[in-house]
Design a protein around this motif. Structure first.
Motif, PDB file in Angstrom:
ATOM      1  N   VAL A 136      51.408 -25.038  12.341  1.00  0.00           N
ATOM      2  CA  VAL A 136      51.781 -23.624  12.187  1.00  0.00           C
ATOM      3  C   VAL A 136      51.966 -23.037  13.579  1.00  0.00           C
ATOM      4  O   VAL A 136      51.082 -23.162  14.436  1.00  0.00           O
ATOM      5  N   SER A 137      53.110 -22.414  13.807  1.00  0.00           N
ATOM      6  CA  SER A 137      53.378 -21.837  15.121  1.00  0.00           C
ATOM      7  C   SER A 137      53.765 -20.371  15.008  1.00  0.00           C
ATOM      8  O   SER A 137      54.521 -19.988  14.117  1.00  0.00           O
ATOM      9  N   ILE A 138      53.232 -19.572  15.928  1.00  0.00           N
ATOM     10  CA  ILE A 138      53.659 -18.177  16.034  1.00  0.00           C
ATOM     11  C   ILE A 138      54.495 -17.985  17.291  1.00  0.00           C
ATOM     12  O   ILE A 138      54.875 -16.859  17.624  1.00  0.00           O
ATOM     13  N   ALA A 139      54.779 -19.104  18.002  1.00  0.00           N
ATOM     14  CA  ALA A 139      55.424 -18.988  19.305  1.00  0.00           C
ATOM     15  C   ALA A 139      56.655 -19.873  19.458  1.00  0.00           C
ATOM     16  O   ALA A 139      57.181 -20.012  20.552  1.00  0.00           O
ATOM     17  N   GLY A 140      57.111 -20.454  18.386  1.00  0.00           N
ATOM     18  CA  GLY A 140      58.283 -21.307  18.488  1.00  0.00           C
ATOM     19  C   GLY A 140      58.604 -21.951  17.157  1.00  0.00           C
ATOM     20  O   GLY A 140      57.842 -21.837  16.199  1.00  0.00           O
ATOM     21  N   GLN A 141      59.733 -22.612  17.103  1.00  0.00           N
ATOM     22  CA  GLN A 141      60.160 -23.276  15.872  1.00  0.00           C
ATOM     23  C   GLN A 141      59.913 -24.772  16.003  1.00  0.00           C
ATOM     24  O   GLN A 141      60.564 -25.452  16.799  1.00  0.00           O
ATOM     25  N   PRO A 142      58.957 -25.319  15.257  1.00  0.00           N
ATOM     26  CA  PRO A 142      58.696 -26.763  15.334  1.00  0.00           C
ATOM     27  C   PRO A 142      59.918 -27.575  14.935  1.00  0.00           C
ATOM     28  O   PRO A 142      60.723 -27.152  14.105  1.00  0.00           O
ATOM     29  N   SER A 143      60.049 -28.754  15.527  1.00  0.00           N
ATOM     30  CA  SER A 143      61.176 -29.625  15.250  1.00  0.00           C
ATOM     31  C   SER A 143      61.149 -30.123  13.810  1.00  0.00           C
ATOM     32  O   SER A 143      60.194 -30.789  13.386  1.00  0.00           O
ATOM     33  N   ALA A 144      62.197 -29.822  13.064  1.00  0.00           N
ATOM     34  CA  ALA A 144      62.280 -30.281  11.675  1.00  0.00           C
ATOM     35  C   ALA A 144      62.406 -31.799  11.625  1.00  0.00           C
ATOM     36  O   ALA A 144      61.890 -32.454  10.715  1.00  0.00           O
ATOM     37  N   GLU A 145      63.092 -32.388  12.611  1.00  0.00           N
ATOM     38  CA  GLU A 145      63.264 -33.835  12.663  1.00  0.00           C
ATOM     39  C   GLU A 145      61.925 -34.533  12.860  1.00  0.00           C
ATOM     40  O   GLU A 145      61.609 -35.506  12.169  1.00  0.00           O
ATOM     41  N   LYS A 146      61.124 -34.022  13.812  1.00  0.00           N
ATOM     42  CA  LYS A 146      59.802 -34.599  14.051  1.00  0.00           C
ATOM     43  C   LYS A 146      58.898 -34.439  12.833  1.00  0.00           C
ATOM     44  O   LYS A 146      58.137 -35.339  12.473  1.00  0.00           O
ATOM     45  N   ALA A 147      58.963 -33.269  12.223  1.00  0.00           N
ATOM     46  CA  ALA A 147      58.129 -33.007  11.055  1.00  0.00           C
ATOM     47  C   ALA A 147      58.443 -33.979   9.930  1.00  0.00           C
ATOM     48  O   ALA A 147      57.536 -34.505   9.269  1.00  0.00           O
ATOM     49  N   SER A 148      59.725 -34.246   9.710  1.00  0.00           N
ATOM     50  CA  SER A 148      60.136 -35.180   8.667  1.00  0.00           C
ATOM     51  C   SER A 148      59.692 -36.603   9.008  1.00  0.00           C
ATOM     52  O   SER A 148      59.191 -37.339   8.139  1.00  0.00           O
ATOM     53  N   GLU A 149      59.837 -36.972  10.266  1.00  0.00           N
ATOM     54  CA  GLU A 149      59.464 -38.321  10.715  1.00  0.00           C
ATOM     55  C   GLU A 149      57.977 -38.592  10.520  1.00  0.00           C
ATOM     56  O   GLU A 149      57.581 -39.693  10.129  1.00  0.00           O
ATOM     57  N   LEU A 150      57.142 -37.566  10.765  1.00  0.00           N
ATOM     58  CA  LEU A 150      55.689 -37.734  10.705  1.00  0.00           C
ATOM     59  C   LEU A 150      55.090 -37.219   9.398  1.00  0.00           C
ATOM     60  O   LEU A 150      53.863 -37.220   9.250  1.00  0.00           O
ATOM     61  N   ASN A 151      55.951 -36.786   8.478  1.00  0.00           N
ATOM     62  CA  ASN A 151      55.477 -36.234   7.212  1.00  0.00           C
ATOM     63  C   ASN A 151      54.510 -35.074   7.449  1.00  0.00           C
ATOM     64  O   ASN A 151      53.418 -35.004   6.858  1.00  0.00           O
ATOM     65  N   VAL A 152      54.898 -34.169   8.335  1.00  0.00           N
ATOM     66  CA  VAL A 152      54.090 -33.008   8.694  1.00  0.00           C
ATOM     67  C   VAL A 152      54.742 -31.744   8.127  1.00  0.00           C
ATOM     68  O   VAL A 152      55.945 -31.551   8.239  1.00  0.00           O
ATOM     69  N   ARG A 153      53.914 -30.919   7.517  1.00  0.00           N
ATOM     70  CA  ARG A 153      54.406 -29.626   7.015  1.00  0.00           C
ATOM     71  C   ARG A 153      54.367 -28.626   8.157  1.00  0.00           C
ATOM     72  O   ARG A 153      53.404 -28.565   8.924  1.00  0.00           O
ATOM     73  N   THR A 154      55.420 -27.833   8.314  1.00  0.00           N
ATOM     74  CA  THR A 154      55.469 -26.843   9.380  1.00  0.00           C
ATOM     75  C   THR A 154      55.663 -25.447   8.805  1.00  0.00           C
ATOM     76  O   THR A 154      56.189 -25.284   7.699  1.00  0.00           O
ATOM     77  N   ALA A 155      55.229 -24.461   9.570  1.00  0.00           N
ATOM     78  CA  ALA A 155      55.411 -23.074   9.160  1.00  0.00           C
ATOM     79  C   ALA A 155      55.442 -22.193  10.402  1.00  0.00           C
ATOM     80  O   ALA A 155      54.721 -22.416  11.366  1.00  0.00           O
ATOM     81  N   GLY A 156      56.297 -21.199  10.366  1.00  0.00           N
ATOM     82  CA  GLY A 156      56.318 -20.148  11.373  1.00  0.00           C
ATOM     83  C   GLY A 156      56.252 -18.825  10.633  1.00  0.00           C
ATOM     84  O   GLY A 156      56.739 -18.717   9.505  1.00  0.00           O
ATOM     85  N   PHE A 157      55.670 -17.820  11.218  1.00  0.00           N
ATOM     86  CA  PHE A 157      55.509 -16.561  10.491  1.00  0.00           C
ATOM     87  C   PHE A 157      55.242 -15.417  11.449  1.00  0.00           C
ATOM     88  O   PHE A 157      54.909 -15.614  12.618  1.00  0.00           O
ATOM     89  N   SER A 158      55.397 -14.212  10.924  1.00  0.00           N
ATOM     90  CA  SER A 158      54.952 -12.998  11.598  1.00  0.00           C
ATOM     91  C   SER A 158      53.879 -12.380  10.719  1.00  0.00           C
ATOM     92  O   SER A 158      54.048 -12.273   9.494  1.00  0.00           O
ATOM     93  N   ALA A 159      52.789 -11.969  11.332  1.00  0.00           N
ATOM     94  CA  ALA A 159      51.646 -11.488  10.549  1.00  0.00           C
ATOM     95  C   ALA A 159      51.995 -10.234   9.758  1.00  0.00           C
ATOM     96  O   ALA A 159      52.737  -9.370  10.218  1.00  0.00           O
ATOM     97  N   GLN A 160      51.432 -10.149   8.562  1.00  0.00           N
ATOM     98  CA  GLN A 160      51.578  -8.983   7.695  1.00  0.00           C
ATOM     99  C   GLN A 160      50.192  -8.395   7.466  1.00  0.00           C
ATOM    100  O   GLN A 160      49.350  -9.009   6.819  1.00  0.00           O
ATOM    101  N   THR A 161      49.953  -7.227   8.019  1.00  0.00           N
ATOM    102  CA  THR A 161      48.629  -6.619   7.933  1.00  0.00           C
ATOM    103  C   THR A 161      48.442  -5.913   6.597  1.00  0.00           C
ATOM    104  O   THR A 161      49.358  -5.266   6.100  1.00  0.00           O
TER     105      THR A 161
END
Length: 201
Positions: free
Chosen positions: A124-149
């Motif tokens: 999970v990153s609040i500071a960048g967009q994780p590589s979709a290619e790497k995520a698929s290769e390693l079977n890793v779930r990724t998420a980016g977001f802006s907090a909702q108070t």
């Protein structure tokens, strides 16, 4: 809206709505962190990271934090099980089999952290967009977001602060006229805690 924690002054309370809510949602809403899991917090001394370390420890996760040399003891004081000096150590080679990475740094730190994750883990990153290619290769779930108070979340965090063990850390207080200095400091990296703009006396 929510009542401020009774144990904080207004400047300290101002750190909660951004830093603490982002940490909470990154760990639990998007990261699905559970007790006993291993979590790596990139930028553990910063305004989001310091809350993430404490929240993760509160539920019984094993917390690994990264920080610069002069912030290592500070991150340990927050409850981190392990602290890594990213200025001297390659985090991707030093940490393995992590269930969740919470990235608050982005850039090279984000790009180098993939080896630390276990297959099927979450980034999970609040500071960048994780590589979709790497995520698929390693079977890793990724998420980016802006907090909702929300009022409920602010109230929950206020309760944790007032009743322990969660604490806040104000890095520096600036007056509104010093906003350019505050922005410059925020861009410098290696920070500890939140930067507060004090608008009125």
């Amino acid at each position: 809206l929510a009542l401020t924690p009774e144990t904080l002054d207004f400047d300290e309370a101002a750190t909660v709505s951004g830093g603490a809510t982002t940490a909470w949602q990154g760990l639990f809403d998007h990261g699905k962190l559970e007790p006993g899991q291993r979590v790596l917090v990139l930028g553990a001394a910063g305004g989001v990271g310091l809350f993430a370390v404490q929240f993760a420890r509160k539920i019984g996760a094993h917390v690994i934090g990264t920080a610069s040399t002069h912030n290592l003891d500070f991150v340990r004081s927050l409850g981190a099980n392990e602290v890594i000096d990213y200025t001297t150590t390659d985090v991707g080679n030093a940490v393995h089999e992590v269930d969740l990475v919470l990235d608050t740094v982005g850039g090279a730190a984000l790009a180098s952290v993939w080896p630390a994750l276990k297959r099927g883990g979450t980034l999970v990153s609040i500071a960048g967009q994780p590589s979709a290619e790497k995520a698929s290769e390693l079977n890793v779930r990724t998420a980016g977001f802006s907090a909702q108070t929300s009022s409920d979340l602010l109230s929950t965090i206020a309760h944790l602060i007032d009743n322990g063990p969660v604490k806040v850390a104000v890095a520096t207080r600036f007056s509104l006229s010093e906003a350019p200095k505050a922005h410059e400091l925020s861009q410098s990296g290696h920070g500890r805690g939140r930067i507060v703009l004090h608008i009125a006396e």
